[in-house]
Motif scaffolding. Sequence first.
Motif, PDB file in Angstrom:
ATOM      1  N   VAL A 109      39.189  46.894  59.858  1.00 45.26           N
ATOM      2  CA  VAL A 109      39.625  47.990  58.968  1.00 45.26           C
ATOM      3  C   VAL A 109      38.581  49.098  58.979  1.00 45.26           C
ATOM      4  N   GLU A 110      39.026  50.273  59.344  1.00 46.51           N
ATOM      5  CA  GLU A 110      38.148  51.446  59.272  1.00 46.51           C
ATOM      6  C   GLU A 110      38.528  52.256  58.039  1.00 46.51           C
ATOM      7  N   PRO A 111      37.583  53.025  57.499  1.00 50.07           N
ATOM      8  CA  PRO A 111      37.931  53.851  56.351  1.00 50.07           C
ATOM      9  C   PRO A 111      39.199  54.650  56.629  1.00 50.07           C
ATOM     10  N   GLY A 112      40.114  54.614  55.679  1.00 51.99           N
ATOM     11  CA  GLY A 112      41.367  55.369  55.818  1.00 51.99           C
ATOM     12  C   GLY A 112      42.509  54.558  56.420  1.00 51.99           C
ATOM     13  N   ASP A 113      42.227  53.435  57.045  1.00 51.40           N
ATOM     14  CA  ASP A 113      43.308  52.606  57.614  1.00 51.40           C
ATOM     15  C   ASP A 113      44.189  52.069  56.490  1.00 51.40           C
ATOM     16  N   LYS A 114      45.485  52.126  56.707  1.00 52.81           N
ATOM     17  CA  LYS A 114      46.399  51.570  55.709  1.00 52.81           C
ATOM     18  C   LYS A 114      46.575  50.072  55.979  1.00 52.81           C
ATOM     19  N   VAL A 115      46.328  49.261  54.965  1.00 49.70           N
ATOM     20  CA  VAL A 115      46.407  47.802  55.125  1.00 49.70           C
ATOM     21  C   VAL A 115      47.356  47.239  54.078  1.00 49.70           C
ATOM     22  N   ARG A 126      41.650  38.411  46.875  1.00 51.33           N
ATOM     23  CA  ARG A 126      40.344  38.647  47.517  1.00 51.33           C
ATOM     24  C   ARG A 126      40.496  39.496  48.781  1.00 51.33           C
ATOM     25  N   GLN A 127      41.606  39.294  49.484  1.00 46.88           N
ATOM     26  CA  GLN A 127      41.837  40.141  50.664  1.00 46.88           C
ATOM     27  C   GLN A 127      41.933  41.601  50.233  1.00 46.88           C
ATOM     28  N   LEU A 128      42.621  41.823  49.111  1.00 44.50           N
ATOM     29  CA  LEU A 128      42.763  43.182  48.599  1.00 44.50           C
ATOM     30  C   LEU A 128      41.385  43.786  48.297  1.00 44.50           C
ATOM     31  N   GLU A 129      40.506  42.997  47.677  1.00 46.07           N
ATOM     32  CA  GLU A 129      39.141  43.472  47.387  1.00 46.07           C
ATOM     33  C   GLU A 129      38.439  43.879  48.672  1.00 46.07           C
ATOM     34  N   ASN A 130      38.645  43.087  49.718  1.00 46.96           N
ATOM     35  CA  ASN A 130      38.014  43.405  51.001  1.00 46.96           C
ATOM     36  C   ASN A 130      38.513  44.735  51.546  1.00 46.96           C
ATOM     37  N   THR A 134      36.168  48.046  52.254  1.00 49.07           N
ATOM     38  CA  THR A 134      35.968  48.583  53.611  1.00 49.07           C
ATOM     39  C   THR A 134      36.472  50.018  53.701  1.00 49.07           C
ATOM     40  N   GLY A 135      36.971  50.545  52.605  1.00 47.77           N
ATOM     41  CA  GLY A 135      37.447  51.934  52.612  1.00 47.77           C
ATOM     42  C   GLY A 135      38.865  52.072  53.121  1.00 47.77           C
ATOM     43  N   GLY A 136      39.560  50.953  53.293  1.00 49.16           N
ATOM     44  CA  GLY A 136      40.964  51.004  53.713  1.00 49.16           C
ATOM     45  C   GLY A 136      41.839  51.493  52.564  1.00 49.16           C
ATOM     46  N   THR A 137      43.064  51.872  52.915  1.00 46.50           N
ATOM     47  CA  THR A 137      44.021  52.279  51.887  1.00 46.50           C
ATOM     48  C   THR A 137      44.984  51.124  51.686  1.00 46.50           C
ATOM     49  N   PRO A 138      44.878  50.422  50.548  1.00 54.18           N
ATOM     50  CA  PRO A 138      45.709  49.223  50.384  1.00 54.18           C
ATOM     51  C   PRO A 138      47.135  49.517  49.934  1.00 54.18           C
ATOM     52  N   VAL A 164      51.158  51.625  58.746  1.00 55.31           N
ATOM     53  CA  VAL A 164      50.350  50.474  58.297  1.00 55.31           C
ATOM     54  C   VAL A 164      49.683  49.893  59.542  1.00 55.31           C
ATOM     55  N   ARG A 165      48.352  49.806  59.527  1.00 51.17           N
ATOM     56  CA  ARG A 165      47.620  49.346  60.714  1.00 51.17           C
ATOM     57  C   ARG A 165      47.459  47.829  60.736  1.00 51.17           C
ATOM     58  N   VAL A 166      47.352  47.237  59.519  1.00 52.51           N
ATOM     59  CA  VAL A 166      47.080  45.795  59.435  1.00 52.51           C
ATOM     60  C   VAL A 166      47.901  45.196  58.294  1.00 52.51           C
ATOM     61  N   VAL A 167      48.444  43.996  58.530  1.00 47.28           N
ATOM     62  CA  VAL A 167      49.076  43.213  57.457  1.00 47.28           C
ATOM     63  C   VAL A 167      48.232  41.966  57.268  1.00 47.28           C
ATOM     64  N   SER A 168      47.886  41.652  56.028  1.00 43.74           N
ATOM     65  CA  SER A 168      47.107  40.419  55.809  1.00 43.74           C
ATOM     66  C   SER A 168      47.845  39.509  54.836  1.00 43.74           C
ATOM     67  N   PHE A 169      47.631  38.214  55.036  1.00 45.38           N
ATOM     68  CA  PHE A 169      48.292  37.229  54.158  1.00 45.38           C
ATOM     69  C   PHE A 169      47.496  35.921  54.202  1.00 45.38           C
ATOM     70  N   VAL A 170      47.826  35.059  53.234  1.00 48.21           N
ATOM     71  CA  VAL A 170      47.181  33.738  53.150  1.00 48.21           C
ATOM     72  C   VAL A 170      48.221  32.701  53.547  1.00 48.21           C
ATOM     73  N   HIS A 171      47.943  31.992  54.613  1.00 46.02           N
ATOM     74  CA  HIS A 171      48.919  31.017  55.115  1.00 46.02           C
ATOM     75  C   HIS A 171      49.122  29.890  54.109  1.00 46.02           C
ATOM     76  N   ALA A 172      48.010  29.344  53.615  1.00 45.57           N
ATOM     77  CA  ALA A 172      48.068  28.237  52.645  1.00 45.57           C
ATOM     78  C   ALA A 172      47.309  28.686  51.399  1.00 45.57           C
ATOM     79  N   GLU A 173      48.048  29.091  50.356  1.00 48.18           N
ATOM     80  CA  GLU A 173      47.413  29.630  49.130  1.00 48.18           C
ATOM     81  C   GLU A 173      46.867  28.462  48.316  1.00 48.18           C
ATOM     82  N   THR A 174      45.563  28.312  48.342  1.00 49.74           N
ATOM     83  CA  THR A 174      44.922  27.177  47.662  1.00 49.74           C
ATOM     84  C   THR A 174      45.066  27.265  46.149  1.00 49.74           C
ATOM     85  N   SER A 175      45.279  28.467  45.635  1.00 50.09           N
ATOM     86  CA  SER A 175      45.379  28.590  44.177  1.00 50.09           C
ATOM     87  C   SER A 175      46.715  28.075  43.653  1.00 50.09           C
TER      88      SER A 175
END
Length: 403
Positions: A109-115, A126-130, A134-138, A164-175
Amino acid sequence: MHQSDTGIIQCVTRTLREEDPGTMHATEGITSFKPPRRVLMGPGPSDVHPRVLAAMARPTIGHLDPEFVRMMDEVKDLLRYALQTGNRVTFPVSGPGSVGMETCFVNLVEPGDKVLVCRNGAFGGRQLENVKRTGGTPVVVDDDWGAPVSLDKLEAALAEEADVRVVSFVHAETSTGVRSDAAAIAAIAHAHGALVIADTVTSLGGIPVLVDEWGLDAVYSGSQKCLSCTPGLSPVTFGETALEKVKARTSPCQSWFMDLNLVLPYWEGGARTYHHTAPINPLYGLHEALVMLTEEGLEAAWRRHAENHAALVEGVEALGLTMLVEPEYRLPQLNAVCVPAGVDDAWVRTEALKRYELELGNGLGALAGKVWRIGLMGTSCTPANVSLCLDALGTLVPEAAAR
Ligand SMILES: Cc1ncc(COP(=O)(O)O)c(C=O)c1O
């Protein structure tokens, strides 16, 4: 010891005594730490097999010793097997799962990248915090805690949001104990031109994680869950498209330690160069844990997790307790069991530890006090542990209800 060394030590000791007498006093009575022997059935760490502990007790050698480098190469091959990938860049980051997570985000993620972050529990948060750091646009797609990532919502959000440059997700949500459909999420993201970052901290070794078949571009995991090594190492893998994005960066990676361009010359190539001092003995442990996974076989390990999970669920329901998650989305390695009304969840967990040496997990965030998280991960995933856990719940839950 030389006379002069003794002199220095006496001098330091005197200074400490004079300036901070409490510091010297505070160490009185402290001797070697001998932990109790517990059965770890929480959200991780899981029990570490004696073979892994024995491997970690072997002599420390230099982190550039040719024998160590040979072992590092084996660890990479073993991880490629565990992750089912041919990715060249596959190695364990020196740090817990959170460092693997950050390694993916700070490099991709570079600053300004939409994630677009799919958030259906604590670790999506926590992914959102990251992304923010990193300066991404969530862009966030929220789902209820206890439900999987909604493919329809993801599709709709990607149709609405351009670039949108990146999609992130949690495969197995431990919570929550929920499994999301990694293959389908990756297919939707790719159809919209986005890369995929997948959290497989809890899934790896317990359920299929098929990096190449599913087309996951960047993946991080953890050593302490279904791999049953000690905490503190985070396997990661990056596909070629992800590496191209890293290469094409116009701004430097925000982290020196996690910059792939800097750490990879230590993990690959003919002449390894110093980047940081690797955690040598923990890496022996990970190597052994992965050797054990190859001996059992991935499919057999997945089957063992599924079978013990089925036995646990049957027993839990026979006790009159209910599972939080619908059967089709349940993780075998992380079972969220609802705390009945009027039962103090913390009392049950405390008594389980005192009377049974059994660690059970608490609910996080929105589920605090509402569920127990019962892990069946790696070495902890045995029929004997299922029985122990059911015995404990069968005794403690009625007692808690009667208090
Ligand atoms: C899904 C998930 N992601 C990330 C992490 C963070 O890993 P660690 O605690 O090793 O930093 C965890 C830890 O429990 C997790 O369960």
